[in-house]
Design an enzyme around this catalytic site. Structure first.
Site, PDB file in Angstrom:
ATOM      1  N   GLN A 112       0.830  -1.209   0.000  1.00 31.58           N
ATOM      2  CA  GLN A 112       0.000   0.000   0.000  1.00 31.58           C
ATOM      3  C   GLN A 112       0.862   1.256   0.000  1.00 31.58           C
ATOM      4  OE1 GLN A 112      -2.656  -0.403   3.432  1.00 31.58           O
ATOM      5  NE2 GLN A 112      -4.311  -1.033   2.065  1.00 31.58           N
ATOM      6  N   ASP A 135       3.832   1.163  12.282  1.00 30.02           N
ATOM      7  CA  ASP A 135       2.784   0.539  13.082  1.00 30.02           C
ATOM      8  C   ASP A 135       2.138   1.598  13.977  1.00 30.02           C
ATOM      9  OD1 ASP A 135       1.240  -0.873  14.875  1.00 30.02           O
ATOM     10  OD2 ASP A 135       2.794  -2.336  15.388  1.00 30.02           O
ATOM     11  N   ALA A 136       0.835   1.721  13.846  1.00 27.55           N
ATOM     12  CA  ALA A 136       0.095   2.730  14.614  1.00 27.55           C
ATOM     13  C   ALA A 136       0.238   2.539  16.122  1.00 27.55           C
ATOM     14  CB  ALA A 136      -1.384   2.657  14.235  1.00 27.55           C
ATOM     15  N   GLU A 153     -11.507   3.885   9.213  1.00 27.70           N
ATOM     16  CA  GLU A 153     -11.782   2.449   9.114  1.00 27.70           C
ATOM     17  C   GLU A 153     -10.518   1.616   9.291  1.00 27.70           C
ATOM     18  OE1 GLU A 153     -14.551   1.528   5.934  1.00 27.70           O
ATOM     19  OE2 GLU A 153     -15.359   3.560   6.027  1.00 27.70           O
ATOM     20  N   HIS A 157      -8.490  -2.841  13.044  1.00 25.38           N
ATOM     21  CA  HIS A 157      -7.413  -3.827  12.859  1.00 25.38           C
ATOM     22  C   HIS A 157      -6.417  -3.810  14.014  1.00 25.38           C
ATOM     23  CE1 HIS A 157      -8.607  -4.494   8.709  1.00 25.38           C
ATOM     24  NE2 HIS A 157      -8.579  -3.200   8.482  1.00 25.38           N
TER      25      HIS A 157
HETATM   26  N1  SAH Z   1      -7.852   4.747   5.701  1.00 21.27           N
HETATM   27  C1  SAH Z   1      -7.685   4.107   4.418  1.00 21.27           C
HETATM   28  C2  SAH Z   1      -7.495   2.600   4.508  1.00 21.27           C
HETATM   29  C3  SAH Z   1      -8.466   1.829   5.353  1.00 21.27           C
HETATM   30  S1  SAH Z   1      -8.109   0.065   5.304  1.00 21.27           S
HETATM   31  C4  SAH Z   1      -8.835   4.493   3.506  1.00 21.27           C
HETATM   32  O1  SAH Z   1      -9.778   5.091   3.978  1.00 21.27           O
HETATM   33  O2  SAH Z   1      -8.772   4.222   2.316  1.00 21.27           O
HETATM   34  C5  SAH Z   1      -7.256  -0.176   6.848  1.00 21.27           C
HETATM   35  C6  SAH Z   1      -5.833   0.351   6.837  1.00 21.27           C
HETATM   36  O3  SAH Z   1      -5.294   0.253   8.155  1.00 21.27           O
HETATM   37  C7  SAH Z   1      -4.860  -0.405   5.948  1.00 21.27           C
HETATM   38  O4  SAH Z   1      -4.088   0.526   5.250  1.00 21.27           O
HETATM   39  C8  SAH Z   1      -3.981  -1.169   6.928  1.00 21.27           C
HETATM   40  O5  SAH Z   1      -2.684  -1.443   6.460  1.00 21.27           O
HETATM   41  C9  SAH Z   1      -3.946  -0.172   8.058  1.00 21.27           C
HETATM   42  N2  SAH Z   1      -3.501  -0.740   9.338  1.00 21.27           N
HETATM   43  C10 SAH Z   1      -4.006  -1.802   9.975  1.00 21.27           C
HETATM   44  N3  SAH Z   1      -3.328  -2.033  11.122  1.00 21.27           N
HETATM   45  C11 SAH Z   1      -2.373  -1.079  11.203  1.00 21.27           C
HETATM   46  C12 SAH Z   1      -1.345  -0.759  12.142  1.00 21.27           C
HETATM   47  N4  SAH Z   1      -1.149  -1.491  13.243  1.00 21.27           N
HETATM   48  N5  SAH Z   1      -0.565   0.318  11.910  1.00 21.27           N
HETATM   49  C13 SAH Z   1      -0.736   1.076  10.798  1.00 21.27           C
HETATM   50  N6  SAH Z   1      -1.685   0.816   9.870  1.00 21.27           N
HETATM   51  C14 SAH Z   1      -2.483  -0.233  10.065  1.00 21.27           C
END
Ligand code: SAH
Length: 289
Positions: A112, A135-136, A153, A157
């Site tokens: 991505q 990583d968030a 959204e 995760h």
């Molecule tokens: N906000 C974007 C993508 C949503 S999909 C949009 O609106 O189009 C969910 C996103 O969260 C994905 O890019 C995934 O890689 C990210 N994500 C999930 N866990 C994460 C983490 N621990 N740290 C950073 N990003 C994360």
């Protein structure tokens, strides 16, 4: 247009039409609703969609959603915004195109981030849009280094407590934080819980009180809450339609186990989403000291 004799032979008769509706008319009510006409999905005064393909129309609806989020976050000129879980970067790109701000997007997907960086190179204003694999739950940024942020959204995760605490840490006092999130309104069965993990790689949503307890414990104030559930439900219907229509192509590309698992899980998850969850936008704020 003049009709010739041959055309008129093809015309259905009033009697046939009446019989058709007598027999099958109920299908429209069961699938579309109480009228026998189409819905106004696209405002008539907006530009005509570029394509009538369902994915293209969904993409336009996504852009309208992003524009609503931008208006609601409403960052000021010169501010630094963090897009936490940025996907392939289109949301962040629209933000820098509409507002004179600097945006950093983070995602745990290398693929991505590669796509997002290409997008920034091609369309982004120089120096105002950057993307990083991060990583968030362990953000590589200084304390109080951003003016606002959003989880579009993506919080689903993550370990919600850790990610919210990290957002708190990197945000300045007074900063806004927007969260697009689902909550459960009823107890999920064990198999319903598994569907979230397998179909979406997501954690089971909290209840609304649990979510706002966590928000308050982290220290954020809630400024605004909007229920957007119908939009998520419609989007899930579109996702299901796209998967059914392109089943063979997707099986070749992503493996039939994944695609068949998704197709088997989708009716279930659509039902669970509609019956047992709500989806919302919450605008939070880190209070000033
Ligand atoms: N906000 C974007 C993508 C949503 S999909 C949009 O609106 O189009 C969910 C996103 O969260 C994905 O890019 C995934 O890689 C990210 N994500 C999930 N866990 C994460 C983490 N621990 N740290 C950073 N990003 C994360």
């Amino acid at each position: 247009m003049p009709h010739d004799a041959k055309d008129s032979q093809l015309q259905v008769t009033a009697g046939e039409v009446g019989d058709w509706y007598d027999k099958f008319g109920e299908i429209y009510r069961l699938t579309l609703g109480e009228s026998v006409h189409c819905g106004l999905w696209f405002p008539p005064d907006a530009p005509v969609p570029q394509s009538m393909d369902v994915a293209a129309m969904s993409s336009e609806a996504q852009d309208r959603y992003t524009d609503y989020l931008i208006r609601t976050l409403d960052p000021e000129p010169g501010q630094r915004v963090l897009d936490i879980g940025c996907g392939t970067g289109r949301t962040a790109l629209r933000l820098v195109q509409q507002r004179d701000v600097e945006v950093t997007g983070v995602s745990v997907s290398k693929e991505q981030i590669a796509v997002a960086r290409r997008l920034a190179d091609e369309h982004g204003p120089a120096g105002r849009l950057t993307f990083e694999v991060a990583d968030a739950m362990r953000l590589p940024y200084e304390d109080e280094s951003f003016d606002c942020a959003w989880f579009v959204e993506s919080l689903c995760h993550m370990d919600r407590a850790k990610a919210l605490a990290e957002a708190w840490r990197v945000l300045k006092p007074g900063a806004g934080l927007m969260v697009l999130e689902s909550v459960v309104t009823d107890r999920l069965t064990p198999s319903e819980r598994v569907v979230f993990e397998t179909v979406f790689a997501a954690n089971v949503p909290p209840t609304l009180p649990d979510f706002f307890d966590l928000v308050a414990r982290t220290g954020f104030h809630t400024l605004e809450l909007k229920d957007l559930s119908a939009n998520l439900a419609m989007t899930m219907n579109v996702l299901a339609l796209g998967c059914y229509d392109r089943r063979a192509e997707f099986a070749e590309r992503f493996g039939s186990d994944f695609v068949e698992g998704m197709i088997a899980g989708l009716p279930r998850i659509r039902e669970v989403l509609v019956r047992k969850t709500r989806f919302f936008m919450a605008m939070l704020r880190k209070p000033t000291r």
